[in-house]
Write a protein that holds these residues in place. Structure first.
Motif, short mmCIF file in Angstrom:
data_model
loop_
_atom_site.label_atom_id
_atom_site.label_comp_id
_atom_site.label_asym_id
_atom_site.label_seq_id
_atom_site.Cartn_x
_atom_site.Cartn_y
_atom_site.Cartn_z
N GLN A 1 48.48 29.02 17.19
CA GLN A 1 49.88 29.34 17.49
C GLN A 1 50.77 28.37 16.73
OE1 GLN A 1 51.09 31.86 19.29
NE2 GLN A 1 53.21 31.26 19.11
N TYR A 2 51.57 28.87 15.82
CA TYR A 2 52.53 28.07 15.04
C TYR A 2 51.95 26.70 14.66
CZ TYR A 2 56.95 25.91 13.67
OH TYR A 2 57.93 25.26 12.97
N SER B 1 46.91 32.22 11.60
CA SER B 1 48.16 31.67 12.10
C SER B 1 48.97 32.79 12.74
CB SER B 1 48.94 31.07 10.92
OG SER B 1 50.17 30.56 11.35
N LYS B 2 49.63 32.45 13.86
CA LYS B 2 50.43 33.47 14.54
C LYS B 2 51.63 32.84 15.22
CE LYS B 2 47.76 33.43 18.85
NZ LYS B 2 48.81 33.13 19.79
N THR B 3 52.62 33.65 15.51
CA THR B 3 53.77 33.20 16.27
C THR B 3 54.02 34.09 17.49
OG1 THR B 3 55.25 34.43 14.82
CG2 THR B 3 54.96 32.08 14.33
N CYS B 4 53.25 35.17 17.61
CA CYS B 4 53.38 36.02 18.80
C CYS B 4 52.52 35.43 19.91
CB CYS B 4 52.97 37.46 18.49
SG CYS B 4 51.27 37.65 17.96
#
Length: 177
Positions: free
Chosen positions: A61-62, A82-85
């Motif tokens: 996460q980020y 990589s993710k931001t949700c």
């Protein structure tokens, strides 16, 4: 109908994926059970997944703000996504009920609510040992002896029940008069 239900909840290595979600440096102080979770994932689940050829997906996460995956996880060779949700995978790939069940689990209450929502969505909850033995299916499996060495140690307490073994569950109301 009973025959169709007999296979319900069964898992198979060829149709399974190990999801390793956001086990990052700056998140480790947010969960009191973080060391036990990382230990279980590294000591047992990743090793067994590799032995059985079960693919693993590692998310971060980020990572620019929360840092990389902790090295103790032992996820070398896995390229993090990589993710931001706030879901592990886009709802495009999974049922909406499942994606909405993956709430943050930084506290025991959030963890218990997330588990209850997953169950309500049709997810079968299990322990790592039961899950692994279901994947192996039989002592004649070519990897059984190696897996047996990995799972023979007792799992650490993660506090998922909100109470320690032997204590009375504070979440269950006493129904006696």
């Amino acid at each position: 109908m009973a025959a169709a239900r007999a296979g319900l909840g069964r898992i198979h290595p060829e149709s399974s994926i190990l999801f390793l979600c956001d086990m990052q440096e700056k998140l480790q102080d947010k969960d009191v059970y973080f060391p036990q979770i990382v230990s279980m994932a590294a000591r047992i689940l990743i090793k067994v997944a590799r032995l059985l050829g079960v693919p693993a997906v590692l998310t971060e996460q980020y990572p620019q703000g929360l840092g990389p995956t902790v090295p103790e996880l032992g996820a070398q060779g896995l390229r993090p996504v990589s993710k931001t949700c706030f879901s592990m995978v886009p709802s495009l790939y999974i049922d909406t009920a499942l994606s909405s069940s993956s709430s943050l689990s930084c506290s025991e209450l959030n963890r218990m609510v997330a588990l209850a929502r997953m169950q309500q969505s049709g997810i079968f909850l299990s322990t790592s040992k039961v899950l692994i033995l279901q994947l192996v299916k039989h002592t004649a499996h070519p990897q059984f002896k190696e897996i047996q060495k990995i799972i023979k140690e007792p799992a650490p307490d993660f506090g998922l029940l909100g109470f320690s073994p032997g204590e009375t569950n504070p979440l269950v109301l006493n129904s006696r008069p």
